[in-house]
Write a protein that holds these residues in place. Structure first.
Motif, PDB file in Angstrom:
ATOM      1  N   ASP A 127     -35.138   6.680-153.930  1.00  0.00           N
ATOM      2  CA  ASP A 127     -35.289   5.251-153.643  1.00  0.00           C
ATOM      3  C   ASP A 127     -34.078   4.467-154.155  1.00  0.00           C
ATOM      4  O   ASP A 127     -34.155   3.750-155.165  1.00  0.00           O
ATOM      5  N   ASP A 128     -32.948   4.615-153.450  1.00  0.00           N
ATOM      6  CA  ASP A 128     -31.743   3.888-153.839  1.00  0.00           C
ATOM      7  C   ASP A 128     -30.966   3.461-152.594  1.00  0.00           C
ATOM      8  O   ASP A 128     -31.506   3.485-151.485  1.00  0.00           O
ATOM      9  N   LEU A 129     -29.714   3.077-152.758  1.00  0.00           N
ATOM     10  CA  LEU A 129     -28.935   2.469-151.674  1.00  0.00           C
ATOM     11  C   LEU A 129     -28.839   3.306-150.393  1.00  0.00           C
ATOM     12  O   LEU A 129     -29.035   2.766-149.301  1.00  0.00           O
ATOM     13  N   PRO A 130     -28.524   4.614-150.446  1.00  0.00           N
ATOM     14  CA  PRO A 130     -28.451   5.389-149.195  1.00  0.00           C
ATOM     15  C   PRO A 130     -29.765   5.385-148.411  1.00  0.00           C
ATOM     16  O   PRO A 130     -29.759   5.301-147.179  1.00  0.00           O
ATOM     17  N   CYS A 131     -30.860   5.451-149.116  1.00  0.00           N
ATOM     18  CA  CYS A 131     -32.177   5.418-148.470  1.00  0.00           C
ATOM     19  C   CYS A 131     -32.420   4.057-147.819  1.00  0.00           C
ATOM     20  O   CYS A 131     -32.882   3.973-146.675  1.00  0.00           O
ATOM     21  N   HIS A 132     -32.091   2.987-148.530  1.00  0.00           N
ATOM     22  CA  HIS A 132     -32.274   1.633-147.997  1.00  0.00           C
ATOM     23  C   HIS A 132     -31.377   1.417-146.782  1.00  0.00           C
ATOM     24  O   HIS A 132     -31.790   0.796-145.794  1.00  0.00           O
ATOM     25  N   PHE A 133     -30.137   1.916-146.857  1.00  0.00           N
ATOM     26  CA  PHE A 133     -29.187   1.778-145.747  1.00  0.00           C
ATOM     27  C   PHE A 133     -29.700   2.485-144.493  1.00  0.00           C
ATOM     28  O   PHE A 133     -29.709   1.916-143.406  1.00  0.00           O
ATOM     29  N   THR A 134     -30.111   3.734-144.648  1.00  0.00           N
ATOM     30  CA  THR A 134     -30.599   4.530-143.509  1.00  0.00           C
ATOM     31  C   THR A 134     -31.834   3.892-142.878  1.00  0.00           C
ATOM     32  O   THR A 134     -31.938   3.779-141.649  1.00  0.00           O
ATOM     33  N   SER A 135     -32.768   3.470-143.702  1.00  0.00           N
ATOM     34  CA  SER A 135     -34.004   2.853-143.212  1.00  0.00           C
ATOM     35  C   SER A 135     -33.708   1.550-142.480  1.00  0.00           C
ATOM     36  O   SER A 135     -34.287   1.276-141.415  1.00  0.00           O
ATOM     37  N   ALA A 136     -32.799   0.752-143.021  1.00  0.00           N
ATOM     38  CA  ALA A 136     -32.463  -0.544-142.421  1.00  0.00           C
ATOM     39  C   ALA A 136     -31.747  -0.365-141.082  1.00  0.00           C
ATOM     40  O   ALA A 136     -32.008  -1.105-140.127  1.00  0.00           O
ATOM     41  N   PHE A 137     -30.852   0.609-141.002  1.00  0.00           N
ATOM     42  CA  PHE A 137     -30.127   0.854-139.752  1.00  0.00           C
ATOM     43  C   PHE A 137     -31.089   1.293-138.646  1.00  0.00           C
ATOM     44  O   PHE A 137     -31.014   0.821-137.508  1.00  0.00           O
ATOM     45  N   GLY A 138     -31.998   2.202-138.976  1.00  0.00           N
ATOM     46  CA  GLY A 138     -32.992   2.649-138.007  1.00  0.00           C
ATOM     47  C   GLY A 138     -33.892   1.516-137.562  1.00  0.00           C
ATOM     48  O   GLY A 138     -34.221   1.383-136.374  1.00  0.00           O
ATOM     49  N   ALA A 139     -34.275   0.660-138.499  1.00  0.00           N
ATOM     50  CA  ALA A 139     -35.115  -0.492-138.174  1.00  0.00           C
ATOM     51  C   ALA A 139     -34.392  -1.459-137.247  1.00  0.00           C
ATOM     52  O   ALA A 139     -34.991  -2.025-136.326  1.00  0.00           O
ATOM     53  N   PRO A 181     -24.196  -7.058-128.800  1.00  0.00           N
ATOM     54  CA  PRO A 181     -24.095  -7.920-129.979  1.00  0.00           C
ATOM     55  C   PRO A 181     -25.425  -8.064-130.709  1.00  0.00           C
ATOM     56  O   PRO A 181     -25.458  -8.235-131.930  1.00  0.00           O
ATOM     57  N   SER A 182     -26.536  -7.985-129.954  1.00  0.00           N
ATOM     58  CA  SER A 182     -27.851  -8.036-130.602  1.00  0.00           C
ATOM     59  C   SER A 182     -28.020  -6.854-131.543  1.00  0.00           C
ATOM     60  O   SER A 182     -28.475  -7.003-132.687  1.00  0.00           O
ATOM     61  N   PHE A 183     -27.623  -5.660-131.058  1.00  0.00           N
ATOM     62  CA  PHE A 183     -27.755  -4.469-131.893  1.00  0.00           C
ATOM     63  C   PHE A 183     -26.777  -4.508-133.069  1.00  0.00           C
ATOM     64  O   PHE A 183     -27.145  -4.191-134.204  1.00  0.00           O
ATOM     65  N   LEU A 184     -25.526  -4.871-132.784  1.00  0.00           N
ATOM     66  CA  LEU A 184     -24.543  -4.967-133.860  1.00  0.00           C
ATOM     67  C   LEU A 184     -24.985  -5.972-134.911  1.00  0.00           C
ATOM     68  O   LEU A 184     -24.863  -5.748-136.116  1.00  0.00           O
ATOM     69  N   ARG A 185     -25.544  -7.085-134.420  1.00  0.00           N
ATOM     70  CA  ARG A 185     -25.985  -8.128-135.329  1.00  0.00           C
ATOM     71  C   ARG A 185     -27.231  -7.690-136.097  1.00  0.00           C
ATOM     72  O   ARG A 185     -27.288  -7.788-137.320  1.00  0.00           O
ATOM     73  N   LEU A 186     -28.250  -7.206-135.375  1.00  0.00           N
ATOM     74  CA  LEU A 186     -29.493  -6.811-136.039  1.00  0.00           C
ATOM     75  C   LEU A 186     -29.296  -5.594-136.931  1.00  0.00           C
ATOM     76  O   LEU A 186     -29.859  -5.520-138.025  1.00  0.00           O
ATOM     77  N   GLY A 187     -28.476  -4.640-136.451  1.00  0.00           N
ATOM     78  CA  GLY A 187     -28.209  -3.458-137.255  1.00  0.00           C
ATOM     79  C   GLY A 187     -27.513  -3.816-138.556  1.00  0.00           C
ATOM     80  O   GLY A 187     -27.955  -3.424-139.644  1.00  0.00           O
ATOM     81  N   SER A 188     -26.425  -4.580-138.448  1.00  0.00           N
ATOM     82  CA  SER A 188     -25.678  -4.978-139.646  1.00  0.00           C
ATOM     83  C   SER A 188     -26.483  -5.948-140.500  1.00  0.00           C
ATOM     84  O   SER A 188     -26.457  -5.875-141.735  1.00  0.00           O
ATOM     85  N   TRP A 189     -27.217  -6.865-139.829  1.00  0.00           N
ATOM     86  CA  TRP A 189     -28.042  -7.840-140.564  1.00  0.00           C
ATOM     87  C   TRP A 189     -29.118  -7.128-141.366  1.00  0.00           C
ATOM     88  O   TRP A 189     -29.347  -7.438-142.537  1.00  0.00           O
ATOM     89  N   ASN A 190     -29.768  -6.160-140.742  1.00  0.00           N
ATOM     90  CA  ASN A 190     -30.817  -5.407-141.438  1.00  0.00           C
ATOM     91  C   ASN A 190     -30.259  -4.644-142.632  1.00  0.00           C
ATOM     92  O   ASN A 190     -30.881  -4.615-143.698  1.00  0.00           O
ATOM     93  N   VAL A 191     -29.112  -4.005-142.433  1.00  0.00           N
ATOM     94  CA  VAL A 191     -28.504  -3.245-143.526  1.00  0.00           C
ATOM     95  C   VAL A 191     -28.184  -4.158-144.703  1.00  0.00           C
ATOM     96  O   VAL A 191     -28.568  -3.882-145.849  1.00  0.00           O
ATOM     97  N   VAL A 192     -27.484  -5.260-144.424  1.00  0.00           N
ATOM     98  CA  VAL A 192     -27.107  -6.193-145.502  1.00  0.00           C
ATOM     99  C   VAL A 192     -28.346  -6.797-146.145  1.00  0.00           C
ATOM    100  O   VAL A 192     -28.464  -6.856-147.375  1.00  0.00           O
ATOM    101  N   MET A 193     -29.295  -7.259-145.308  1.00  0.00           N
ATOM    102  CA  MET A 193     -30.475  -7.944-145.832  1.00  0.00           C
ATOM    103  C   MET A 193     -31.346  -7.024-146.681  1.00  0.00           C
ATOM    104  O   MET A 193     -31.682  -7.345-147.826  1.00  0.00           O
ATOM    105  N   PHE A 194     -31.714  -5.850-146.135  1.00  0.00           N
ATOM    106  CA  PHE A 194     -32.629  -4.973-146.867  1.00  0.00           C
ATOM    107  C   PHE A 194     -31.992  -4.399-148.131  1.00  0.00           C
ATOM    108  O   PHE A 194     -32.649  -4.303-149.177  1.00  0.00           O
ATOM    109  N   VAL A 195     -30.712  -4.007-148.043  1.00  0.00           N
ATOM    110  CA  VAL A 195     -30.032  -3.488-149.233  1.00  0.00           C
ATOM    111  C   VAL A 195     -29.948  -4.581-150.299  1.00  0.00           C
ATOM    112  O   VAL A 195     -30.242  -4.343-151.488  1.00  0.00           O
ATOM    113  N   THR A 196     -29.563  -5.787-149.889  1.00  0.00           N
ATOM    114  CA  THR A 196     -29.481  -6.908-150.837  1.00  0.00           C
ATOM    115  C   THR A 196     -30.853  -7.258-151.393  1.00  0.00           C
ATOM    116  O   THR A 196     -31.009  -7.520-152.597  1.00  0.00           O
ATOM    117  N   TYR A 197     -31.849  -7.278-150.522  1.00  0.00           N
ATOM    118  CA  TYR A 197     -33.221  -7.610-150.917  1.00  0.00           C
ATOM    119  C   TYR A 197     -33.759  -6.636-151.966  1.00  0.00           C
ATOM    120  O   TYR A 197     -34.316  -7.051-152.993  1.00  0.00           O
TER     121      TYR A 197
END
Length: 309
Positions: A212-224, A275-291
């Motif tokens: 339960d650390d950054l790589p896990c959060h990154f992978t989960s967020a990208f898939g989401a 752009p939706s995918f690039l935005r949502l993919g990157s947004w999810n990664v940044v948001m969930f990892v930061t969160y």
């Protein structure tokens, strides 16, 4: 473990609420140009609207849209509507993401086993509730992102001016334009985003593939992010078109969707997909990892303050 270590005390509802809003604002600051490009691509092809890009500006692809906007309107145009966007995230993400775990626990009545149905119900509830709170900020954000600076005067001069102008010209209901498609979109987005993140993360941890650390959060967020884009893109395009439409152009969100289908075909519902995918993919990664990191940092700070010296 990478990043802050998980504390023994689970994060409180207040920590989740504040952490979600803050993390979403950070994600918006980083990915906002992609969101603006997505809006421009989604409204391209409309016959008319209260806020239009200049007729000469034909957008092709993500980078093409961004470069065209920078060339014709200047770099600042990529951040049109940022203030309203941050206002939206502080009120919107705090509710839909920050309250998700609390609502999920309410539906499961404290049970350790959480079914997919309970997760979907929690995601739909917080997504719809967030729209009820933040809809005016979303309308203003979309209008700002859609308006072009080149070739004519700007319709809205500031965020406050946009709220006042919309309320004066379209009535109070104008600030709540597109609520129905937005409720549908965010119920879908929340389910796809939070539930997918939840499921991927749980699967990775249970299979001992990751900790339960950054790589896990990154992978989960990208898939989401990918799953969310595929599922929610059609509703997102209709929502954007309807919010940006002239008064009386569409009688309802359903009319807007039907008009798109008749005039532009089924592919119109996936306009701006990349752009939706690039935005949502990157947004999810940044948001969930930061969160995740903010929750741990805030709880660590709270624990250290309460600890005796």
């Amino acid at each position: 473990m990478v990043g802050f270590k998980a504390t023994d005390v689970p994060p409180t509802a207040t920590v989740k609420f504040l952490g979600a809003g803050t993390a979403a604002c950070i994600a918006d600051l980083i990915t906002f140009p992609l969101d603006t490009a997505k809006v421009r691509l989604q409204i391209q092809g409309e016959s008319q609207g209260p806020v239009r890009a200049t007729a000469s500006a034909q957008y092709r692809g993500v980078m093409g849209t961004i470069l065209t906007m920078v060339r014709t309107e200047g770099p600042r145009s990529l951040y049109n509507g940022l203030v309203a966007g941050l206002q939206r995230q502080m009120s919107f993400a705090s509710v839909r993401i920050g309250l998700y775990d609390s609502v999920k626990q309410f539906y499961t009545k404290g049970s350790e086993h959480t079914s997919i149905g309970s997760r979907l119900l929690a995601g739909s509830t917080t997504g719809a509730l967030a729209v009820a709170v933040a809809q005016p900020t979303d309308v203003v954000k979309v209008r700002f992102q859609a308006q072009a600076r080149a070739g004519g005067g700007r319709r809205y001069q500031s965020t406050v001016n946009a709220y006042k102008t919309i309320a004066r010209e379209e009535g109070f209901r104008g600030l709540w334009k597109g609520t129905s498609p937005n409720v549908a979109r965010n119920a879908i987005v929340n389910c796809a985003e939070l539930v997918t993140y939840d499921l991927i993360k749980d699967a990775l941890l249970k299979a001992n593939l990751m900790t339960d650390d950054l790589p896990c959060h990154f992978t989960s967020a990208f898939g989401a992010g990918f799953c969310t884009t595929v599922i929610a893109s059609p509703v997102d395009v209709v929502k954007t078109r309807y919010m940006n439409s002239a008064l009386g152009q569409y009688s309802s969100a359903g009319h807007c969707a039907l008009s798109m289908l008749q005039k532009e075909g089924p592919r119109a519902f996936y306009k701006g997909f990349m752009p939706s995918f690039l935005r949502l993919g990157s947004w999810n990664v940044v948001m969930f990892v930061t969160y995740e990191q903010l929750k741990r940092a805030l709880m660590a700070a709270c624990t250290s303050r309460k600890a005796p010296f």
